[in-house]
Design an enzyme around this catalytic site. Structure first.
Site, PDB file in Angstrom:
ATOM      1  N   ASP A 157       0.785  -1.072  -0.037  1.00  0.00           N
ATOM      2  CA  ASP A 157      -0.064   0.204  -0.008  1.00  0.00           C
ATOM      3  C   ASP A 157       1.066   1.191   0.013  1.00  0.00           C
ATOM      4  O   ASP A 157       2.162   1.050   0.309  1.00  0.00           O
ATOM      5  CB  ASP A 157      -0.864  -0.080   1.276  1.00  0.00           C
ATOM      6  CG  ASP A 157      -2.275   0.814   1.131  1.00  0.00           C
ATOM      7  OD1 ASP A 157      -2.325   1.437   0.123  1.00  0.00           O
ATOM      8  OD2 ASP A 157      -3.102   0.824   1.944  1.00  0.00           O
ATOM      9  N   ASP A 179     -10.747   2.038  -3.284  1.00  0.00           N
ATOM     10  CA  ASP A 179     -11.183   2.006  -2.080  1.00  0.00           C
ATOM     11  C   ASP A 179     -12.641   2.305  -2.013  1.00  0.00           C
ATOM     12  O   ASP A 179     -13.267   2.027  -0.760  1.00  0.00           O
ATOM     13  CB  ASP A 179     -10.539   2.927  -0.957  1.00  0.00           C
ATOM     14  CG  ASP A 179      -9.122   2.543  -0.538  1.00  0.00           C
ATOM     15  OD1 ASP A 179      -8.972   1.507  -0.519  1.00  0.00           O
ATOM     16  OD2 ASP A 179      -8.539   3.471   0.424  1.00  0.00           O
TER      17      ASP A 179
HETATM   18  C1  DGJ Z   1      -5.739   1.850   1.783  1.00  0.00           C
HETATM   19  C2  DGJ Z   1      -6.153   0.660   1.316  1.00  0.00           C
HETATM   20  O1  DGJ Z   1      -6.603   1.092  -0.143  1.00  0.00           O
HETATM   21  C3  DGJ Z   1      -7.074  -0.066   1.961  1.00  0.00           C
HETATM   22  O2  DGJ Z   1      -7.772  -1.059   1.218  1.00  0.00           O
HETATM   23  C4  DGJ Z   1      -6.465  -0.546   3.181  1.00  0.00           C
HETATM   24  O3  DGJ Z   1      -5.491  -1.178   2.930  1.00  0.00           O
HETATM   25  C5  DGJ Z   1      -6.136   0.730   4.259  1.00  0.00           C
HETATM   26  N1  DGJ Z   1      -5.424   1.583   3.252  1.00  0.00           N
HETATM   27  C6  DGJ Z   1      -5.478   0.489   5.257  1.00  0.00           C
HETATM   28  O4  DGJ Z   1      -4.770   1.437   5.867  1.00  0.00           O
END
Ligand code: DGJ
Length: 728
Positions: free
Chosen positions: A480, A550
């Site tokens: 991430d 997201d």
């Molecule tokens: C952003 C990601 O896109 C989410 O899926 C998740 O992993 C969060 N970060 C966790 O902080």
């Protein structure tokens, strides 16, 4: 003309690059100026006098004397600033004597089989037996003693051409200000549209289409990632081009940092398209003997509309950009705990989620953010990559063993590029973050960015990750990255090199990814940047899938995935079924719709199945079984977009298997309309003379393509998955 991939006609000084269906041509005018001649549908004859029409002087245009031609008029192959061509340059540099004028003339060229690697950068590649050739044209500036090598690789069967540029400085110190990976000048662009993919966090890659107008139309990123806001992609197409018809020219950059892509339509209707590293905040010092390599641009032309262009990108990226063990394998069906628990979990809770998941056929448990340090929210912990013993008393090994005992793979979330201000890592190495002297670094999601332009920082990341990957039996990593760059600067670089930091960061990131992915070839890596903030061809070279957004709401995803598919294949899109009311938009959609919308992507779940009803569990079970049966069709077949959720109430997407025996049609509606009309959705890519069976019904391929399958828009959030098998 003899049919070879790359031809050079010595008498006319013309280059012809042929893919299966396209031709790209250039000429050397008056033995010096490299002129763009053609890009489009395949030509079968050479050009006799291609310069006549464009050549000459125009009122108020400077020209070369005594040769009497104006480079401001020609469609050029790689323009420079400083002489007659006053359009946007592909190359602009500053020299030691204070001048910033470059004049590049053709010197020589070589044609080779195959394709060289781009050192330090992600790129497409070829495998033994592929019909691939590369042309490298050397341009030279006599006065400044620099060579500029333009590389063109022709992927004959895959119908694509890739380009990149390398500058070698044999002269005194210089500074590159602008260097595009590709530019293409076209006349006749005034009746064209320009398409790009724009958005924001949680609504990435929405399709924007506007008319090409005079002046410059441009998308770019300045935030240190390819970004949620724009994607490094631009397409120019006929103003009436559709999914099925019309000329479309796509340019996509294999790069994950700041980019620019656009078209400048001159007052004489020459459209200069360009794509490359964003010149904004970029300056690269080249000492004598040093060289600079640009990222690769992938050029795709289709005479079969936007859909034709996408299918070329999909196949090229699936097979000759993505790499590794998982490139061709059916991947994991995973459950991720993020939306199920956020930071509030412990070992038992994760095992409970995994247990229920394993009962219905899910094969991988991915533990998301919050497993390390004191990270109970997003304000702390990044950089201190050791287990939080309150949550994981038996460490990662203990949890991993319990997951493995359920017959599941274990996956883990990392955000290796970041550090929290309160972390031990930051206290020990405050100079390891991107920062500039005297300025307080801005916080983004309560975190700083590690300075990956530094080799020591990159090596630290490689080592801590390797340690955890080796000990915790990890088979999946979610990588991430959750903020954009600010106060960009590096403690190790001298002042004159501070504008190199953003690109050096990307080179550092690629070095880390290359090392880690080759050290752990059995681990499946998934990219992520606050969802789809770095959904680009650069990342796909290391990680064959990326968390698309997201926003997991099924209706939102109809658009996000559709827009993403303009360039990137469904096999690259992480797509999960999540709980309702949806956490991002509060919408409630039927469980089967959530499954069907996620299914063509890399299918997974992101909720606690223990909280689902028995009916929902049954739907999930069936969906997983169906996904396993259809995975190859979604991920290796051809994709046809039949209805756009940007233009209608529906998203209708069809997948035709590689052997063309199976066809899957996914139809998703948003809202129901009263007294709904009967709609017919015409399929594509079928064998008109064959018969196809769907359930108990048999249809002619011609009927399905010419009349279509019936759909009535009278159910809210309707979701239909039709499977056709060729029977005759
Ligand atoms: C952003 C990601 O896109 C989410 O899926 C998740 O992993 C969060 N970060 C966790 O902080």
């Amino acid at each position: 003309m003899e049919a070879k991939m790359i031809q050079f006609d010595d008498s006319k000084k013309q280059f012809y690059l042929h893919t299966k269906n396209t031709t790209y041509a250039m000429g050397v005018f008056q033995d010096e100026l490299l002129v763009h001649l053609y890009w489009g549908k395949r030509l079968h004859h050479g050009m006799e006098n291609p310069y006549e029409k464009e050549m000459g002087r125009r009122d108020y245009t400077p020209w070369d004397y005594p040769s009497f031609y104006s480079s401001d008029v020609f469609p050029l192959e790689f323009s420079t600033y400083g002489s007659a061509d006053l359009r946007r340059p592909a190359f602009h540099a500053n020299y030691k004597d204070g001048s910033s004028i470059t004049k590049l003339f053709y010197k020589d060229h070589v044609i080779t089989q195959g394709k060289e690697k781009l050192t330090g950068l992600p790129a497409t590649y070829c495998e033994p037996g592929d019909s691939v050739q590369t042309l490298v044209i050397r341009l030279h500036d006599e006065l400044k003693n620099i060579d500029v090598f333009l590389s063109y690789t022709v992927f004959e069967e895959l119908d694509a051409i890739t380009r990149s540029v390398k500058v070698v400085n044999h002269g005194e110190r210089m500074k590159i200000d602008t260097i595009m990976s590709a530019m293409v000048d076209f006349y006749g662009m005034e009746d064209s549209d320009v398409i790009h993919l724009d958005g924001a966090w949680a609504r990435e890659r929405m399709i924007t289409r506007t008319r090409v107008v005079k002046g410059n139309q441009n998308v770019e990123s300045r935030c240190g990632a390819s970004s949620h806001m724009h994607n490094p992609f631009i397409a120019i197409c006929d103003k009436n081009a559709t999914e099925k018809s019309g000329n479309v020219y796509g340019l996509n950059l294999v790069y994950s940092g700041n980019f620019t892509a656009g078209i400048e339509l001159s007052s004489h209707n020459c459209g200069r398209t360009y794509i490359g590293i964003n010149p904004f905040q970029f300056k690269w010092v080249l000492e004598e003997g040093e060289s600079f390599q640009t990222p690769e641009a992938v050029l795709v032309y289709s005479s079969e509309g936007i859909g034709g262009m996408s299918r070329i990108y999909h196949k090229l990226y699936r097979t000759r950009l993505c790499r590794g063990k998982y490139r061709d394998l059916g991947r994991f069906v995973l459950i991720n705990n993020w939306e199920a628990t956020y930071f509030d979990f412990d070992e038992d809770k994760i095992v409970e989620i995994a247990k229920k998941a394993s009962e219905i056929g899910i094969d991988t448990m991915v533990l998301d953010d919050g497993w390390f340090s004191v990270r109970n929210d997003d304000t702390c912990g990044l950089g201190d990559w050791y287990e939080n013993k309150t949550k994981l008393p038996n460490g990662l090994e203990g949890l991993s063993k319990r997951i493995n005992d359920l017959g599941m793979h274990f996956g883990l979330w990392f955000e290796p590029e970041m550090v929290s201000p309160g972390s031990n890592l930051y206290k020990k190495h405050p100079d390891w973050i991107l920062h500039t002297p005297g300025r307080k670094p801005t916080i983004g999601r309560f975190q700083y960015i590690l300075d990956l332009s530094r080799k020591d920082v990159c090596d630290y990341i490689i080592e801590f990750l390797s340690g955890i990957l080796a000990r915790a039996n990890l088979e999946y990593v979610k990588w991430d990255m959750n903020r954009y760059m600010t106060e960009v600067g590096s403690a190790l670089l001298p002042p004159e090199r501070q504008c190199e930091v953003m690109h050096r960061y990307m080179l550092g990131l690629y070095y880390v990814l290359e090392t880690i992915t080759s050290r752990f070839p059995n681990v499946l890596f998934e990219g992520c940047a606050g969802g789809g903030g770095r959904f680009d061809a650069g990342m796909l070279h290391y990680m064959p899938q990326i968390w698309t957004s997201d926003d997991s709401d099924a209706v939102e995803r109809m658009e996000i995935q559709y827009g993403t598919s303009l360039v990137y294949p469904y096999s690259a899109m992480g797509a999960h079924v999540s709980a309702c009311p949806n956490h991002q938009v509060g919408r409630t959609t039927p469980f089967n719709k959530r499954c069907n919308v996620a299914m063509p992507g890399q299918f997974g779940f992101e909720l606690d199945l223990n909280k689902c009803t028995e009916g929902e569990i049954e739907i999930a079970k069936e969906a997983i079984a169906q996904y396993r049966e259809l995975q190859e069709v979604f991920h290796k077949g051809e994709c046809y977009r039949l209805r756009s959720p940007f233009e209608s109430n529906l998203a209708a997407i069809e997948f035709v298997s590689e052997d063309r025996q199976t066809v899957v049609l996914s139809i998703e509606s948003k809202k129901a309309t009263p007294n709904a009309v009967d709609e017919y959705i015409r399929l594509e890519g079928l064998d008109a003379s064959a018969l196809y069976q769907c359930g108990d019904d048999i249809y002619g391929g011609d009927y399905l393509m010419y009349k279509g399958t019936h759909f009535k828009n009278n159910i809210e959030h309707n979701s239909v998955l039709q499977i056709y098998k060729k029977v005759l």
